[in-house]
Enzyme design. Structure first.
Site, mmCIF file in Angstrom:
data_model
loop_
_atom_site.group_PDB
_atom_site.id
_atom_site.type_symbol
_atom_site.label_atom_id
_atom_site.label_comp_id
_atom_site.label_asym_id
_atom_site.label_seq_id
_atom_site.Cartn_x
_atom_site.Cartn_y
_atom_site.Cartn_z
ATOM 1 N N THR A 47 0.843 -1.192 0.000
ATOM 2 C CA THR A 47 0.000 0.000 0.000
ATOM 3 C C THR A 47 0.882 1.248 0.000
ATOM 4 O O THR A 47 1.927 1.265 0.650
ATOM 5 C CB THR A 47 -0.892 0.009 1.255
ATOM 6 O OG1 THR A 47 -1.738 -1.140 1.223
ATOM 7 C CG2 THR A 47 -1.742 1.268 1.327
ATOM 8 N N GLY A 48 0.449 2.270 -0.736
ATOM 9 C CA GLY A 48 1.179 3.526 -0.747
ATOM 10 C C GLY A 48 1.494 3.975 -2.159
ATOM 11 O O GLY A 48 1.163 3.305 -3.136
ATOM 12 N N ALA A 88 8.357 1.411 1.783
ATOM 13 C CA ALA A 88 8.660 1.653 3.193
ATOM 14 C C ALA A 88 8.771 3.156 3.406
ATOM 15 O O ALA A 88 9.059 3.916 2.478
ATOM 16 C CB ALA A 88 9.960 0.958 3.604
ATOM 17 N N LYS A 103 7.161 1.170 8.540
ATOM 18 C CA LYS A 103 6.070 1.231 7.581
ATOM 19 C C LYS A 103 4.801 1.671 8.305
ATOM 20 O O LYS A 103 4.739 1.653 9.526
ATOM 21 C CB LYS A 103 5.855 -0.135 6.925
ATOM 22 C CG LYS A 103 7.015 -0.554 6.029
ATOM 23 C CD LYS A 103 6.878 -1.966 5.480
ATOM 24 C CE LYS A 103 5.555 -2.234 4.832
ATOM 25 N NZ LYS A 103 5.218 -1.255 3.769
ATOM 26 N N GLY A 104 3.800 2.060 7.533
ATOM 27 C CA GLY A 104 2.513 2.401 8.126
ATOM 28 C C GLY A 104 2.126 3.849 7.981
ATOM 29 O O GLY A 104 1.136 4.279 8.575
ATOM 30 N N GLY A 105 2.878 4.608 7.193
ATOM 31 C CA GLY A 105 2.490 5.993 6.951
ATOM 32 C C GLY A 105 1.102 6.096 6.338
ATOM 33 O O GLY A 105 0.377 7.059 6.565
ATOM 34 N N GLY A 106 0.734 5.063 5.572
ATOM 35 C CA GLY A 106 -0.606 5.019 4.984
ATOM 36 C C GLY A 106 -1.634 4.336 5.868
ATOM 37 O O GLY A 106 -2.814 4.264 5.504
ATOM 38 N N GLU A 153 -0.268 -5.206 6.095
ATOM 39 C CA GLU A 153 1.020 -5.355 5.419
ATOM 40 C C GLU A 153 1.887 -6.393 6.128
ATOM 41 O O GLU A 153 2.522 -7.242 5.489
ATOM 42 C CB GLU A 153 1.737 -4.007 5.362
ATOM 43 C CG GLU A 153 1.092 -3.012 4.419
ATOM 44 C CD GLU A 153 1.662 -1.609 4.521
ATOM 45 O OE1 GLU A 153 1.390 -0.802 3.620
ATOM 46 O OE2 GLU A 153 2.363 -1.315 5.519
ATOM 47 N N LYS A 213 14.486 7.227 1.202
ATOM 48 C CA LYS A 213 13.980 6.405 2.307
ATOM 49 C C LYS A 213 15.086 5.604 3.004
ATOM 50 O O LYS A 213 14.841 5.008 4.050
ATOM 51 C CB LYS A 213 12.907 5.443 1.785
ATOM 52 C CG LYS A 213 11.751 6.111 1.050
ATOM 53 C CD LYS A 213 10.993 7.063 1.933
ATOM 54 C CE LYS A 213 9.896 7.803 1.181
ATOM 55 N NZ LYS A 213 8.862 6.924 0.639
#
Length: 224
Positions: free
Chosen positions: A33-34, A88, A99-102, A108, A126
């Site tokens: 995702t992203g 990432a 990860k997990g900004g989105g 994930e 990154k």
């Protein structure tokens, strides 16, 4: 000088070439995702006749895959998956990630756990020597929000509720600022041990196996 979107497109195409070369026809491909993952999805559509199916790490990814005519399976229908491709927010040369900004970190992490290989796709911005500049997302059960925040503060973090956001799982995200993370795997374990935490955005115990890193000079491979 290449723009960030051009770098993301370049690494997305490199990932599709990797899938075409290394993954048997008819296989299932896990998809992250992203923004970089979106470029990968758009490029992966060129392979839809030889991809057996996909597994999506978020509802947004599922919709984008389906929109390209790619078959999307529920993970519970899948017993093996040769590769998972995702971006990432930060990654070290040891292939530990934040990860997990989105907000899709839990799904994930689950999809990555099933895959034989995790291929991370990033632009060079990154890559960091130590994780922590990007706030660390922690997914929490709503009723545990304040308790988890207090426990994180005891560990030296500065948790902030991600306002107006609910995960695909119906939970909340605390973004933790102020950490320079010397022991990512240890902190990952500690955070997951707090009651009310679903999971956190450290991917260290199971990091990436391969990093495809977009640079102005081309796409580098770090790892296998």
């Amino acid at each position: 000088m290449a723009t960030q979107d051009e770098l993301k497109q370049a690494v997305a195409w490199a990932a599709v070439e990797y899938v075409a070369d290394r993954v048997p026809s008819g296989s299932i491909v896990g998809v992250g995702t992203g923004s970089t993952a979106n470029f990968f999805i758009d490029a992966l559509a060129r392979l839809k006749d030889r991809i057996g199916a996909t597994v999506a790490s978020s509802e947004a990814t599922r919709r984008r895959l389906a929109g390209h005519g790619l078959r999307v399976l529920d993970l519970n229908e899948v017993t093996s998956m040769p590769v998972y491709v995702d971006g990432a927010d930060e990654i070290t040369p040891r292939l530990e990630m934040v990860k997990g900004g989105g907000g899709a970190l839990t799904r994930e992490k689950i999809v990555a756990a099933v895959a034989d290989q995790f291929v991370c796709v990033c632009d060079e911005s990154k890559l960091v020597a130590r994780l922590g500049k990007f706030p660390l997302p922690v997914e929490v059960i709503p009723m545990a929000r304040d308790y988890v925040a207090r426990e994180i503060a005891k560990l030296g973090g500065q948790p902030r509720l991600r306002e107006g956001f609910v995960t695909d799982n119906g939970n909340l995200i605390l973004d933790v600022h102020g950490w320079q993370i010397a022991d990512p795997a240890g902190l990952e374990t500690t955070l997951d041990g707090i009651v009310g935490v679903v999971t956190n955005g450290l991917f260290a115990r199971r990091g990436a196996d391969l990093l495809l890193l977009a640079t102005p000079a081309g796409v580098r491979q770090i790892g296998k």
